[in-house]
Write an enzyme that holds these catalytic residues in place. Structure first.
Site, PDB file in Angstrom:
ATOM      1  N   TYR A   1      20.394 -14.304  38.965  1.00  0.00           N
ATOM      2  CA  TYR A   1      20.093 -13.385  40.071  1.00  0.00           C
ATOM      3  C   TYR A   1      18.871 -13.877  40.811  1.00  0.00           C
ATOM      4  CZ  TYR A   1      22.925  -9.352  40.976  1.00  0.00           C
ATOM      5  OH  TYR A   1      23.919  -8.541  41.431  1.00  0.00           O
TER       6      TYR A   1
ATOM      7  N   GLU B   1      17.683 -12.389  44.181  1.00  0.00           N
ATOM      8  CA  GLU B   1      17.481 -11.639  45.429  1.00  0.00           C
ATOM      9  C   GLU B   1      16.145 -12.024  46.036  1.00  0.00           C
ATOM     10  OE1 GLU B   1      18.022  -7.502  44.571  1.00  0.00           O
ATOM     11  OE2 GLU B   1      20.197  -7.690  44.526  1.00  0.00           O
TER      12      GLU B   1
ATOM     13  N   ASP C   1      29.210 -20.153  67.431  1.00  0.00           N
ATOM     14  CA  ASP C   1      29.848 -20.173  66.106  1.00  0.00           C
ATOM     15  C   ASP C   1      30.608 -21.491  65.991  1.00  0.00           C
ATOM     16  OD1 ASP C   1      31.519 -19.957  63.930  1.00  0.00           O
ATOM     17  OD2 ASP C   1      32.165 -17.904  64.366  1.00  0.00           O
TER      18      ASP C   1
ATOM     19  N   THR D   1      30.551 -22.136  59.044  1.00  0.00           N
ATOM     20  CA  THR D   1      31.005 -22.154  57.660  1.00  0.00           C
ATOM     21  C   THR D   1      30.620 -23.521  57.115  1.00  0.00           C
ATOM     22  OG1 THR D   1      33.146 -23.119  58.237  1.00  0.00           O
ATOM     23  CG2 THR D   1      33.038 -20.718  58.137  1.00  0.00           C
TER      24      THR D   1
ATOM     25  N   LYS E   1      34.803 -26.073  56.215  1.00  0.00           N
ATOM     26  CA  LYS E   1      35.858 -26.599  57.104  1.00  0.00           C
ATOM     27  C   LYS E   1      35.566 -28.083  57.358  1.00  0.00           C
ATOM     28  CE  LYS E   1      36.814 -21.953  58.715  1.00  0.00           C
ATOM     29  NZ  LYS E   1      36.822 -20.982  59.821  1.00  0.00           N
TER      30      LYS E   1
ATOM     31  N   ARG F   1      32.546 -23.193  49.840  1.00  0.00           N
ATOM     32  CA  ARG F   1      33.027 -22.099  50.694  1.00  0.00           C
ATOM     33  C   ARG F   1      31.878 -21.136  50.968  1.00  0.00           C
ATOM     34  NH1 ARG F   1      37.744 -20.346  52.504  1.00  0.00           N
ATOM     35  NH2 ARG F   1      38.611 -22.257  51.660  1.00  0.00           N
TER      36      ARG F   1
END
Ligand SMILES: *Cc1c(COP(=O)(O)O)cnc(C)c1O
Length: 414
Positions: free
Chosen positions: A55, A57, A201, A227, A230, A236
């Protein structure tokens, strides 16, 4: 047995079975889905690594949990490499996906019911830019632009006209199914003219942008989202880049604004793919993607298929099937039986719904990763043309299947 999955096999035969079948599918079919790719083994290892147990955060050096010193190294590397690769002032590598990266920008500059100007989904835009079934269309007042009827390309004067009327707070430029170069400089001028923020984008074209085979939006846009899976050929996930003045607000929009713990294994894999993207081999790969797309488009045109806008400048093309009297849905299904995987896609001024469509989208990033070049594109193009011109024919299907099988043998997935 697939050695890399031996522990899964021990514990879960059903999932192992699906994995083995997926391995076969990826290796023995030709993938022309424009948004997909094959990651390197290094990226795959990183994405399956033990950082999934942590974790974290917060951000490097400012976490809400102890024990973050090693994941901090991975995240700092991802950030630094991303900034270097794109020449960006600030990067946030935590968004879980491209849609989440877009959401982070909206949360940074918009309030509910503010106006966004973005590309219509049926003209190539993405769900997360405007669709009424997506949070973007529900939360914001969306006005769209499309391509012109004349040449099926973006008409910047028309976009300016729509922008002046709509007075958007944010203009979104970028697409999932637009085969031409996008003029980010013109969009910057339009955004300036109407006093809007500009978000580019580049989910689809990011790899080509890093290689300089597509102009970069970084000098022109307030925000750039992408992203990483791609054309960047990585884990991903998503990334937001922005100028320093927005850095703090973007970071707060991602966490605590919309996400909890970051996926540290995925961030490690993003760092690895960004390192790969900084190599000369990656630049050559991007150049070959575009050469391959041109070669494929040329063969389709020689075979009298109609391409939206008449061709391609990037990694993808759209075939308009209307004159052949077949739908995208049927073409996708038949070509899949032939070993050619691609997707049905709406075309500009579409008359059928998104589940049927009048077009197919074809992209070259995956086949280029397998090492295929112009000669193989000419073969694949002629097989696609034969397929759509003989839909349903079992003999033709078997002929195509055997040619695709031989091609897959020659070009294994790395
Ligand atoms: C693929 C894509 C996205 C979204 O990516 P996800 O990771 O699937 O959420 C966003 N924008 C564009 C233009 C895309 O093509």
């Amino acid at each position: 047995m697939l050695p890399q999955y031996k522990h899964i096999k021990d514990i879960d035969e059903e999932v192992y079975d699906a994995l083995q079948k997926e391995h076969e599918r990826q290796n023995y079919k030709i993938n022309l889905i424009a948004s997909e790719n094959y990651t390197s083994k290094a990226v795959l290892e990183a994405q399956g690594c033990i950082m999934t147990n942590k974790y974290a955060e917060g951000y490097p050096g400012k976490r809400y949990y102890g024990g973050c010193e090693n994941v901090d190294i991975a995240e700092r590397l991802a950030i630094e490499r991303c900034k270097r690769l794109f020449g960006a002032e600030h990067a946030n590598v935590q968004p879980h996906s491209g849609s989440a990266a877009n959401m982070a920008v909206y949360f940074t500059v918009l309030k509910p019911r503010d106006t966004i100007l973005s590309m219509d989904v049926t003209h190539g835009g993405h769900l997360s830019h405007s669709s009424p079934v997506n949070f973007s269309g529900k939360l914001y007042n969306v006005v769209t632009y499309g391509v012109s009827r004349k040449d099926e390309m973006i008409d910047h004067d028309e976009v300016l006209g729509i922008a002046r009327k709509a007075k958007p707070k944010l203009i979104v430029v970028g697409a999932s199914a637009y085969p031409r170069i996008i003029d980010f400089k013109r969009f910057h001028e339009i955004a300036d003219d109407v006093g809007a923020y500009l978000m580019a984008d580049i989910a689809h074209i990011a790899g080509m942008v890093t290689a300089g085979v597509h102009p970069s939006p970084v000098p022109h846009a307030d925000f750039v989202t992408t992203t990483t899976h791609k054309t960047l050929r990585g884990a991903r996930g998503g990334i937001v880049m922005c100028r320093e003045e927005f850095a703090r607000d973007v970071d707060r929009a991602v966490f605590p604004g919309m996400q909890g713990g970051p996926l540290m294994h995925v961030i490690a894999a993003k760092a690895v793919c960004l390192k790969e993207a900084l190599t000369p081999e990656f630049k050559a790969y991007q150049e070959q993607i575009v050469k391959n797309a041109k070669a494929l488009a040329d063969v389709l045109i020689e075979n009298r298929l109609r391409l939206v806008s008449g061709g391609t400048d990037n990694h993808l093309m759209l075939v308009n099937l209307r004159e052949l009297g077949i739908t995208g849905k049927d073409a996708e299904a038949y070509l899949s039986e032939c070993g050619i995987i691609l997707n049905k896609n709406t075309i500009p001024f579409e008359e059928l719904g998104p589940f049927v469509t009048s077009g197919i989208r074809i992209g070259t990033p995956s086949v280029t990763t397998r090492g295929m070049k112009e000669n193989e594109m000419r073969l694949i193009g002629s097989l696609i043309a034969r397929g759509v011109q003989n839909m349903g024919d079992a003999n033709v299907r078997d002929k195509i299947l055997s040619e695709i099988g031989a091609l897959c043998e020659k070009f294994p997935v790395p």
